[in-house]
Scaffold this motif. Structure first.
Motif, PDB file in Angstrom:
ATOM      1  N   VAL A   1       0.864  -1.175   0.000  1.00 41.94           N
ATOM      2  CA  VAL A   1       0.000   0.000   0.000  1.00 41.94           C
ATOM      3  C   VAL A   1       0.902   1.228   0.000  1.00 41.94           C
ATOM      4  O   VAL A   1       1.977   1.222   0.609  1.00 41.94           O
ATOM      5  CB  VAL A   1      -0.915   0.012   1.255  1.00 41.94           C
ATOM      6  N   ASP A   2       0.467   2.302  -0.665  1.00 37.90           N
ATOM      7  CA  ASP A   2       1.247   3.534  -0.734  1.00 37.90           C
ATOM      8  C   ASP A   2       1.624   4.039   0.662  1.00 37.90           C
ATOM      9  O   ASP A   2       0.788   4.062   1.567  1.00 37.90           O
ATOM     10  CB  ASP A   2       0.431   4.601  -1.480  1.00 37.90           C
ATOM     11  N   ARG A   3       2.883   4.416   0.849  1.00 37.38           N
ATOM     12  CA  ARG A   3       3.434   4.997   2.074  1.00 37.38           C
ATOM     13  C   ARG A   3       3.499   4.011   3.253  1.00 37.38           C
ATOM     14  O   ARG A   3       3.605   4.407   4.405  1.00 37.38           O
ATOM     15  CB  ARG A   3       2.674   6.255   2.484  1.00 37.38           C
ATOM     16  N   MET A   4       3.430   2.717   2.958  1.00 38.42           N
ATOM     17  CA  MET A   4       3.506   1.695   3.989  1.00 38.42           C
ATOM     18  C   MET A   4       4.962   1.252   4.129  1.00 38.42           C
ATOM     19  O   MET A   4       5.670   1.116   3.129  1.00 38.42           O
ATOM     20  CB  MET A   4       2.632   0.497   3.574  1.00 38.42           C
TER      21      MET A   4
ATOM     22  N   GLY B   1      -6.701  10.038  10.403  1.00 41.56           N
ATOM     23  CA  GLY B   1      -6.917   9.170  11.558  1.00 41.56           C
ATOM     24  C   GLY B   1      -6.216   7.837  11.365  1.00 41.56           C
ATOM     25  O   GLY B   1      -5.729   7.525  10.274  1.00 41.56           O
ATOM     26  N   TRP B   2      -6.164   7.059  12.424  1.00 39.95           N
ATOM     27  CA  TRP B   2      -5.539   5.740  12.374  1.00 39.95           C
ATOM     28  C   TRP B   2      -6.444   4.768  11.630  1.00 39.95           C
ATOM     29  O   TRP B   2      -7.659   4.801  11.778  1.00 39.95           O
ATOM     30  CB  TRP B   2      -5.248   5.220  13.781  1.00 39.95           C
ATOM     31  N   ARG B   3      -5.795   3.905  10.845  1.00 38.92           N
ATOM     32  CA  ARG B   3      -6.542   2.949  10.041  1.00 38.92           C
ATOM     33  C   ARG B   3      -5.801   1.619   9.986  1.00 38.92           C
ATOM     34  O   ARG B   3      -4.578   1.595   9.820  1.00 38.92           O
ATOM     35  CB  ARG B   3      -6.719   3.498   8.629  1.00 38.92           C
ATOM     36  N   LEU B   4      -6.548   0.541  10.112  1.00 39.48           N
ATOM     37  CA  LEU B   4      -5.986  -0.787   9.908  1.00 39.48           C
ATOM     38  C   LEU B   4      -6.250  -1.165   8.458  1.00 39.48           C
ATOM     39  O   LEU B   4      -7.403  -1.289   8.043  1.00 39.48           O
ATOM     40  CB  LEU B   4      -6.628  -1.812  10.858  1.00 39.48           C
ATOM     41  N   TYR B   5      -5.180  -1.314   7.699  1.00 33.77           N
ATOM     42  CA  TYR B   5      -5.314  -1.630   6.285  1.00 33.77           C
ATOM     43  C   TYR B   5      -5.516  -3.129   6.112  1.00 33.77           C
ATOM     44  O   TYR B   5      -4.698  -3.925   6.576  1.00 33.77           O
ATOM     45  CB  TYR B   5      -4.073  -1.179   5.511  1.00 33.77           C
ATOM     46  N   PRO B   6      -6.603  -3.534   5.454  1.00 34.57           N
ATOM     47  CA  PRO B   6      -6.799  -4.965   5.210  1.00 34.57           C
ATOM     48  C   PRO B   6      -5.786  -5.464   4.179  1.00 34.57           C
ATOM     49  O   PRO B   6      -5.278  -4.682   3.374  1.00 34.57           O
ATOM     50  CB  PRO B   6      -8.228  -5.043   4.660  1.00 34.57           C
TER      51      PRO B   6
ATOM     52  N   GLN C   1      -1.867  -0.532  12.854  1.00 33.44           N
ATOM     53  CA  GLN C   1      -2.555   0.607  12.243  1.00 33.44           C
ATOM     54  C   GLN C   1      -1.546   1.658  11.783  1.00 33.44           C
ATOM     55  O   GLN C   1      -0.516   1.859  12.416  1.00 33.44           O
ATOM     56  CB  GLN C   1      -3.523   1.250  13.235  1.00 33.44           C
ATOM     57  N   LYS C   2      -1.889   2.321  10.698  1.00 32.50           N
ATOM     58  CA  LYS C   2      -1.062   3.409  10.166  1.00 32.50           C
ATOM     59  C   LYS C   2      -1.944   4.641   9.969  1.00 32.50           C
ATOM     60  O   LYS C   2      -3.165   4.538   9.851  1.00 32.50           O
ATOM     61  CB  LYS C   2      -0.424   3.002   8.825  1.00 32.50           C
ATOM     62  N   TRP C   3      -1.299   5.784   9.930  1.00 34.72           N
ATOM     63  CA  TRP C   3      -2.019   7.038   9.770  1.00 34.72           C
ATOM     64  C   TRP C   3      -2.551   7.149   8.348  1.00 34.72           C
ATOM     65  O   TRP C   3      -1.813   7.009   7.385  1.00 34.72           O
ATOM     66  CB  TRP C   3      -1.100   8.208  10.074  1.00 34.72           C
ATOM     67  N   ASP C   4      -3.853   7.410   8.217  1.00 34.48           N
ATOM     68  CA  ASP C   4      -4.503   7.592   6.930  1.00 34.48           C
ATOM     69  C   ASP C   4      -4.491   9.087   6.615  1.00 34.48           C
ATOM     70  O   ASP C   4      -5.124   9.876   7.320  1.00 34.48           O
ATOM     71  CB  ASP C   4      -5.939   7.056   6.977  1.00 34.48           C
ATOM     72  N   MET C   5      -3.763   9.453   5.576  1.00 33.17           N
ATOM     73  CA  MET C   5      -3.589  10.869   5.224  1.00 33.17           C
ATOM     74  C   MET C   5      -4.891  11.515   4.741  1.00 33.17           C
ATOM     75  O   MET C   5      -5.078  12.708   4.924  1.00 33.17           O
ATOM     76  CB  MET C   5      -2.517  10.998   4.137  1.00 33.17           C
ATOM     77  N   GLN C   6      -5.799  10.741   4.131  1.00 35.10           N
ATOM     78  CA  GLN C   6      -7.056  11.302   3.648  1.00 35.10           C
ATOM     79  C   GLN C   6      -8.053  11.494   4.792  1.00 35.10           C
ATOM     80  O   GLN C   6      -8.725  12.514   4.875  1.00 35.10           O
ATOM     81  CB  GLN C   6      -7.694  10.386   2.587  1.00 35.10           C
ATOM     82  N   LYS C   7      -8.149  10.521   5.674  1.00 31.50           N
ATOM     83  CA  LYS C   7      -9.116  10.564   6.767  1.00 31.50           C
ATOM     84  C   LYS C   7      -8.574  11.256   8.017  1.00 31.50           C
ATOM     85  O   LYS C   7      -9.327  11.535   8.939  1.00 31.50           O
ATOM     86  CB  LYS C   7      -9.561   9.153   7.139  1.00 31.50           C
TER      87      LYS C   7
END
Length: 127
Positions: free
Chosen positions: A57-60, A99-104, A91-97
């Motif tokens: 995933v981008d920026r991961m 907030g923290w997000r767990l990427y599936p 979890q990583k920081w979601d730049m669009q939202k």
């Protein structure tokens, strides 16, 4: 030298005792138990390092140290080590939202003596 590299007067072998599950959700914890055997000719300390490889995933990050445990093992002996990593720690920081997000996706847990050493590998999915 790779991250976590150290010289030792002995060698170690890793064997799976209890493998982690194949699928997780946010509130779960990845748990693996392994046997670390001193296969060398001297007593020694080993630092078991647990790295996570993330989905593409981008920026991961490509790989990230998530846990480590230092143990002393006498020559010819072995010790059990349990590694626990909460899925919420992935979890990583979601730049669009914002907030923290767990990427599936598909992840990999790698255990070894340093960041380049891959003695044990386990694939798992996050839904």
């Amino acid at each position: 030298y790779p991250c976590g590299f150290a010289l030792s007067y002995t060698t170690f072998d890793y064997q799976t005792q209890t493998a982690p599950a194949k699928q997780y959700k946010l509130r779960d914890t990845v748990t693996v138990t392994l046997q670390v055997k001193n296969t060398g000719k001297m007593d020694g300390d080993e630092v078991v390092q647990a790295y996570i490889k993330y989905p593409n995933v981008d920026r991961m990050p490509i790989k990230e140290l998530k846990c480590f445990k230092r143990i002393s093992v006498a020559q010819g002996s072995q010790k059990a080590v349990t590694i626990k990593i909460p899925i919420s720690d992935l979890q990583k920081w979601d730049m669009q939202k914002h907030g923290w997000r767990l990427y599936p996706g598909d992840y990999k847990l790698i255990l070894g003596s340093n960041s380049q050493d891959e003695k044990l590998k386990y694939a798992f999915a996050v839904k």
